[in-house]
Design an enzyme around this catalytic site. Sequence first.
Site, PDB file in Angstrom:
ATOM      1  N   ARG A   1       0.837  -1.210   0.000  1.00  0.00           N
ATOM      2  CA  ARG A   1       0.000   0.000   0.000  1.00  0.00           C
ATOM      3  C   ARG A   1       0.868   1.255   0.000  1.00  0.00           C
ATOM      4  N   SER A   2       1.989   1.196   0.713  1.00  0.00           N
ATOM      5  CA  SER A   2       2.914   2.328   0.736  1.00  0.00           C
ATOM      6  C   SER A   2       3.394   2.671  -0.669  1.00  0.00           C
TER       7      SER A   2
ATOM      8  N   ASN B   1      17.333  15.359  10.547  1.00  0.00           N
ATOM      9  CA  ASN B   1      17.108  16.134  11.780  1.00  0.00           C
ATOM     10  C   ASN B   1      15.700  16.703  11.922  1.00  0.00           C
TER      11      ASN B   1
ATOM     12  N   TRP C   1      14.382   8.194   5.094  1.00  0.00           N
ATOM     13  CA  TRP C   1      13.167   7.386   5.239  1.00  0.00           C
ATOM     14  C   TRP C   1      12.197   7.682   4.103  1.00  0.00           C
ATOM     15  N   ILE C   2      12.697   7.636   2.890  1.00  0.00           N
ATOM     16  CA  ILE C   2      11.860   7.993   1.747  1.00  0.00           C
ATOM     17  C   ILE C   2      11.446   6.725   0.988  1.00  0.00           C
TER      18      ILE C   2
ATOM     19  N   ASN D   1      -4.249  13.519   1.080  1.00  0.00           N
ATOM     20  CA  ASN D   1      -4.737  12.366   0.296  1.00  0.00           C
ATOM     21  C   ASN D   1      -4.098  11.061   0.753  1.00  0.00           C
TER      22      ASN D   1
ATOM     23  N   GLN E   1     -13.854 -16.939  26.833  1.00  0.00           N
ATOM     24  CA  GLN E   1     -14.404 -15.581  26.817  1.00  0.00           C
ATOM     25  C   GLN E   1     -13.346 -14.519  26.541  1.00  0.00           C
TER      26      GLN E   1
ATOM     27  N   GLU F   1       3.704   9.817   7.961  1.00  0.00           N
ATOM     28  CA  GLU F   1       2.645  10.770   7.586  1.00  0.00           C
ATOM     29  C   GLU F   1       2.007  11.408   8.815  1.00  0.00           C
TER      30      GLU F   1
ATOM     31  N   ASP G   1       0.674  10.905  17.870  1.00  0.00           N
ATOM     32  CA  ASP G   1       0.670  12.007  18.850  1.00  0.00           C
ATOM     33  C   ASP G   1       0.652  13.365  18.148  1.00  0.00           C
TER      34      ASP G   1
HETATM   35  P1  TGC Z   1       1.340  24.885  10.432  1.00  0.00           P
HETATM   36  O1  TGC Z   1       1.597  26.299  10.873  1.00  0.00           O
HETATM   37  O2  TGC Z   1       0.349  24.074  11.134  1.00  0.00           O
HETATM   38  O3  TGC Z   1       0.984  24.914   8.870  1.00  0.00           O
HETATM   39  C1  TGC Z   1       1.848  25.518   7.909  1.00  0.00           C
HETATM   40  C2  TGC Z   1       1.043  25.830   6.679  1.00  0.00           C
HETATM   41  O4  TGC Z   1       0.509  24.634   6.148  1.00  0.00           O
HETATM   42  C3  TGC Z   1      -0.927  24.687   6.139  1.00  0.00           C
HETATM   43  N1  TGC Z   1      -1.411  23.359   6.517  1.00  0.00           N
HETATM   44  C4  TGC Z   1      -2.109  22.574   5.706  1.00  0.00           C
HETATM   45  N2  TGC Z   1      -2.546  22.748   4.458  1.00  0.00           N
HETATM   46  C5  TGC Z   1      -3.238  21.741   3.883  1.00  0.00           C
HETATM   47  N3  TGC Z   1      -3.486  20.584   4.528  1.00  0.00           N
HETATM   48  C6  TGC Z   1      -3.049  20.364   5.791  1.00  0.00           C
HETATM   49  N4  TGC Z   1      -3.270  19.191   6.380  1.00  0.00           N
HETATM   50  C7  TGC Z   1      -2.326  21.381   6.436  1.00  0.00           C
HETATM   51  N5  TGC Z   1      -1.744  21.497   7.661  1.00  0.00           N
HETATM   52  C8  TGC Z   1      -1.198  22.722   7.694  1.00  0.00           C
HETATM   53  C9  TGC Z   1      -1.281  25.735   7.167  1.00  0.00           C
HETATM   54  O5  TGC Z   1      -2.547  26.288   6.914  1.00  0.00           O
HETATM   55  C10 TGC Z   1      -0.173  26.716   6.955  1.00  0.00           C
HETATM   56  O6  TGC Z   1      -0.454  27.455   5.788  1.00  0.00           O
HETATM   57  P2  TGC Z   1       0.040  29.002   5.630  1.00  0.00           P
HETATM   58  O7  TGC Z   1      -0.632  29.487   4.409  1.00  0.00           O
HETATM   59  O8  TGC Z   1      -0.388  29.711   6.892  1.00  0.00           O
HETATM   60  O9  TGC Z   1       1.525  28.925   5.511  1.00  0.00           O
HETATM   61  O10 TGC Z   1       2.758  24.184  10.402  1.00  0.00           O
HETATM   62  P3  TGC Z   1       3.661  23.659  11.554  1.00  0.00           P
HETATM   63  O11 TGC Z   1       5.077  23.802  11.130  1.00  0.00           O
HETATM   64  O12 TGC Z   1       3.258  24.257  12.880  1.00  0.00           O
HETATM   65  O13 TGC Z   1       3.244  22.133  11.455  1.00  0.00           O
HETATM   66  C11 TGC Z   1       3.019  21.370  12.515  1.00  0.00           C
HETATM   67  C12 TGC Z   1       2.501  19.964  12.128  1.00  0.00           C
HETATM   68  C13 TGC Z   1       2.771  19.062  13.282  1.00  0.00           C
HETATM   69  C14 TGC Z   1       1.027  20.035  11.885  1.00  0.00           C
HETATM   70  C15 TGC Z   1       3.125  19.408  10.859  1.00  0.00           C
HETATM   71  O14 TGC Z   1       4.412  19.748  10.707  1.00  0.00           O
HETATM   72  C16 TGC Z   1       2.935  17.927  10.657  1.00  0.00           C
HETATM   73  O15 TGC Z   1       1.899  17.468  10.191  1.00  0.00           O
HETATM   74  N6  TGC Z   1       3.986  17.098  10.921  1.00  0.00           N
HETATM   75  C17 TGC Z   1       4.005  15.709  10.528  1.00  0.00           C
HETATM   76  C18 TGC Z   1       5.001  15.521   9.404  1.00  0.00           C
HETATM   77  C19 TGC Z   1       4.536  14.542   8.386  1.00  0.00           C
HETATM   78  O16 TGC Z   1       3.377  14.181   8.269  1.00  0.00           O
HETATM   79  N7  TGC Z   1       5.462  14.088   7.576  1.00  0.00           N
HETATM   80  C20 TGC Z   1       5.121  13.171   6.523  1.00  0.00           C
HETATM   81  C21 TGC Z   1       6.296  12.901   5.641  1.00  0.00           C
HETATM   82  S1  TGC Z   1       5.817  12.035   4.169  1.00  0.00           S
HETATM   83  C22 TGC Z   1       5.583  10.460   4.660  1.00  0.00           C
HETATM   84  O17 TGC Z   1       5.678  10.105   5.792  1.00  0.00           O
HETATM   85  C23 TGC Z   1       5.229   9.522   3.579  1.00  0.00           C
HETATM   86  S2  TGC Z   1       5.147   7.900   4.077  1.00  0.00           S
HETATM   87  C24 TGC Z   1       4.351   7.333   2.724  1.00  0.00           C
HETATM   88  C25 TGC Z   1       4.144   5.868   2.697  1.00  0.00           C
HETATM   89  O18 TGC Z   1       5.149   5.114   2.578  1.00  0.00           O
HETATM   90  O19 TGC Z   1       2.953   5.439   2.639  1.00  0.00           O
HETATM   91  P1  FAD Z   2      10.443  12.575  15.360  1.00  0.00           P
HETATM   92  O1  FAD Z   2       9.882  13.795  14.714  1.00  0.00           O
HETATM   93  O2  FAD Z   2      11.834  12.647  15.886  1.00  0.00           O
HETATM   94  O3  FAD Z   2       9.461  12.129  16.528  1.00  0.00           O
HETATM   95  C1  FAD Z   2       9.797  11.089  17.453  1.00  0.00           C
HETATM   96  C2  FAD Z   2       8.656  10.948  18.459  1.00  0.00           C
HETATM   97  O4  FAD Z   2       8.483  12.191  19.159  1.00  0.00           O
HETATM   98  C3  FAD Z   2       7.307  10.642  17.802  1.00  0.00           C
HETATM   99  O5  FAD Z   2       6.602   9.730  18.597  1.00  0.00           O
HETATM  100  C4  FAD Z   2       6.603  11.989  17.791  1.00  0.00           C
HETATM  101  O6  FAD Z   2       5.189  11.885  17.847  1.00  0.00           O
HETATM  102  C5  FAD Z   2       7.140  12.626  19.053  1.00  0.00           C
HETATM  103  N1  FAD Z   2       7.099  14.109  18.957  1.00  0.00           N
HETATM  104  C6  FAD Z   2       7.751  14.908  18.081  1.00  0.00           C
HETATM  105  N2  FAD Z   2       7.435  16.191  18.300  1.00  0.00           N
HETATM  106  C7  FAD Z   2       6.541  16.207  19.316  1.00  0.00           C
HETATM  107  C8  FAD Z   2       5.806  17.239  19.984  1.00  0.00           C
HETATM  108  N3  FAD Z   2       5.915  18.517  19.640  1.00  0.00           N
HETATM  109  N4  FAD Z   2       4.982  16.879  20.996  1.00  0.00           N
HETATM  110  C9  FAD Z   2       4.828  15.563  21.349  1.00  0.00           C
HETATM  111  N5  FAD Z   2       5.479  14.545  20.754  1.00  0.00           N
HETATM  112  C10 FAD Z   2       6.322  14.870  19.740  1.00  0.00           C
HETATM  113  N6  FAD Z   2       8.977  10.667   4.957  1.00  0.00           N
HETATM  114  C11 FAD Z   2       8.889  11.262   3.732  1.00  0.00           C
HETATM  115  O7  FAD Z   2       9.074  12.474   3.596  1.00  0.00           O
HETATM  116  N7  FAD Z   2       8.603  10.525   2.622  1.00  0.00           N
HETATM  117  C12 FAD Z   2       8.405   9.182   2.664  1.00  0.00           C
HETATM  118  O8  FAD Z   2       8.150   8.555   1.639  1.00  0.00           O
HETATM  119  C13 FAD Z   2       8.520   8.520   3.937  1.00  0.00           C
HETATM  120  N8  FAD Z   2       8.407   7.170   4.016  1.00  0.00           N
HETATM  121  C14 FAD Z   2       8.682   6.542   5.208  1.00  0.00           C
HETATM  122  C15 FAD Z   2       8.772   5.148   5.251  1.00  0.00           C
HETATM  123  C16 FAD Z   2       9.114   4.503   6.445  1.00  0.00           C
HETATM  124  C17 FAD Z   2       9.285   3.027   6.449  1.00  0.00           C
HETATM  125  C18 FAD Z   2       9.299   5.261   7.624  1.00  0.00           C
HETATM  126  C19 FAD Z   2       9.636   4.598   8.928  1.00  0.00           C
HETATM  127  C20 FAD Z   2       9.198   6.634   7.592  1.00  0.00           C
HETATM  128  C21 FAD Z   2       8.916   7.306   6.382  1.00  0.00           C
HETATM  129  N9  FAD Z   2       8.909   8.701   6.294  1.00  0.00           N
HETATM  130  C22 FAD Z   2       8.801   9.328   5.077  1.00  0.00           C
HETATM  131  C23 FAD Z   2       9.270   9.496   7.462  1.00  0.00           C
HETATM  132  C24 FAD Z   2       8.117   9.705   8.449  1.00  0.00           C
HETATM  133  O9  FAD Z   2       7.184  10.592   7.922  1.00  0.00           O
HETATM  134  C25 FAD Z   2       8.716  10.199   9.770  1.00  0.00           C
HETATM  135  O10 FAD Z   2       9.402   9.117  10.358  1.00  0.00           O
HETATM  136  C26 FAD Z   2       7.650  10.734  10.707  1.00  0.00           C
HETATM  137  O11 FAD Z   2       7.081  11.931  10.199  1.00  0.00           O
HETATM  138  C27 FAD Z   2       8.204  10.999  12.140  1.00  0.00           C
HETATM  139  O12 FAD Z   2       9.371  11.755  12.073  1.00  0.00           O
HETATM  140  P2  FAD Z   2      10.691  11.265  12.843  1.00  0.00           P
HETATM  141  O13 FAD Z   2      10.909   9.832  12.492  1.00  0.00           O
HETATM  142  O14 FAD Z   2      11.787  12.224  12.554  1.00  0.00           O
HETATM  143  O15 FAD Z   2      10.325  11.318  14.382  1.00  0.00           O
END
Ligand code: TGC
Ligand code: FAD
Length: 395
Positions: free
Chosen positions: A94-95, A139, A169-170, A251, A290, A374, A378
């Site tokens: 699915r990833s 980082n 981790w891409i 999405n 149970q 994603e 937390d």
């Molecule tokens: P924040 O101030 O909240 O937002 C910055 C700007 O972004 C806008 N925004 C959004 N827009 C659309 N959809 C959303 N869900 C949005 N969330 C925020 C927001 O309105 C703002 O816009 P503007 O115009 O004011 O600039 O930003 P922040 O820096 O405080 O963010 C905090 C937080 C925790 C919400 C955010 O950084 C977060 O979601 N962190 C998690 C990181 C994450 O999800 N990484 C994913 C990496 S990719 C991945 O993992 C792929 S795995 C794929 C797979 O293998 O299946």
């Molecule tokens: P950290 O940000 O270091 O967080 C570690 C822990 O601390 C987490 O439990 C978190 O919830 C907690 N934490 C952090 N900040 C706070 C806070 N303010 N308050 C409370 N708790 C907090 N990324 C991509 O860009 N593209 C990809 O395709 C992709 N694929 C991935 C595939 C795999 C197999 C894996 C393992 C990861 C992938 N990622 C990808 C990265 C993934 O999105 C990150 O691992 C994830 O967003 C968490 O970031 P981190 O690992 O740096 O953890």
Amino acid sequence: ASTFDYRDSLQSNRLLDEDEIEIASVAKEYSQEKLLPRVLNAYRNESFDKGILKEMGSLGFLGATIKGYGCAGISDVAMGLITREVERVDSGYRSALSVQSSLAMGAIYDFGTQELKERFLPDMAAGNVLGCFGLTEPNHGSDPGSMETTARPDPNREGVFLLSGSKTWITNSPISDVLVVWAKLDGKIRGFLVERSRCPEGTLETPAIKNKTGLRASITGMIHMENAPVFKENMFPDVVGLKGPFACLNNARYGIAWGTMGALEDCIERARDYALSRKQFKGNPLAKYQLVQKKLADAVTDVTYGLLACIQVGRLKEQGLLVPEMISMIKRQNCDRALEHARRLQEIFGGNAVADEYHIGRHVANLFVAQTYEGQSDIHSLILGRAITGVQAFC
Ligand code: TGC
Ligand code: FAD
């Protein structure tokens, strides 16, 4: 008269139209007949067969909600049903599907120029050109806004940017032809489409990350860039800031909410079968006890609620009524419930849970990753908390 069917306890299939039911059945047949027989070897050897994306492409699964450009143009609910069937086999498959569809094709479709869409989307829909999405850095994971990767104009060539920095981790990076990379240009986050074939040697490296403890049937890597050239027409022209990557993540997170329910359904099915056949104490099947029944009842209830929530969010998405917090809610809830229940159902297998032929341990390890990427659960709690209180608690 209706009878209770634990596989669809609240008859949510009645909320689907004929096309969606047909698409789900094609996805189930493909996943069970073509993916399931390969998964144990792929997981054991940590190998990903690129041909899988071509197969998915030939069935119309890639970028399936996109209208035009060789994509199927199906409903968001139908797409969710596909991810559920694929993840019923393995979260890693699915990833691969999510990253190609929602994150790489989705970024090009939402933010690319017309020329970029025409150049890349049809080949990506067919699975001939593979993509990835580079946001996370060594980082900066939960806090991508602090990213260090930069883009700067090439001092020697007009219309070229040079990207430097590392992503980690891409998913799919080692096998990608095109890499969506988010980088800071003059301090502002911009999206770039890096083409591997246009990067001179030494400017782009994508080493695989080996020896993972979960998601082993998916290929994961890094992206190292040292003055990797990107032509101006490959920069997304109009999107600035984190809303670019987050729009794509909406999405993909939606797809994970569906997918994890498929993985949990597989755990339930396998645990139920095992509990009915395994006998302990005076020849009784485990299913007679149970404590075992409660584990199954809890899991079946949460998967039923989780799927209903996915359908509702999908319908709102189709009507343009979606807000991102709804996705945070279902992504967090379904990942957490799936992981917790998979761990509890694993107990039913006793020592056999440790043998990979029983599949449950693989789902548990995968679901930890689904809960983490994603936006770790937390982090989604804090997104919801901010929406509930109006107070931001990230830092
Ligand atoms: P924040 O101030 O909240 O937002 C910055 C700007 O972004 C806008 N925004 C959004 N827009 C659309 N959809 C959303 N869900 C949005 N969330 C925020 C927001 O309105 C703002 O816009 P503007 O115009 O004011 O600039 O930003 P922040 O820096 O405080 O963010 C905090 C937080 C925790 C919400 C955010 O950084 C977060 O979601 N962190 C998690 C990181 C994450 O999800 N990484 C994913 C990496 S990719 C991945 O993992 C792929 S795995 C794929 C797979 O293998 O299946
Ligand atoms: P950290 O940000 O270091 O967080 C570690 C822990 O601390 C987490 O439990 C978190 O919830 C907690 N934490 C952090 N900040 C706070 C806070 N303010 N308050 C409370 N708790 C907090 N990324 C991509 O860009 N593209 C990809 O395709 C992709 N694929 C991935 C595939 C795999 C197999 C894996 C393992 C990861 C992938 N990622 C990808 C990265 C993934 O999105 C990150 O691992 C994830 O967003 C968490 O970031 P981190 O690992 O740096 O953890």
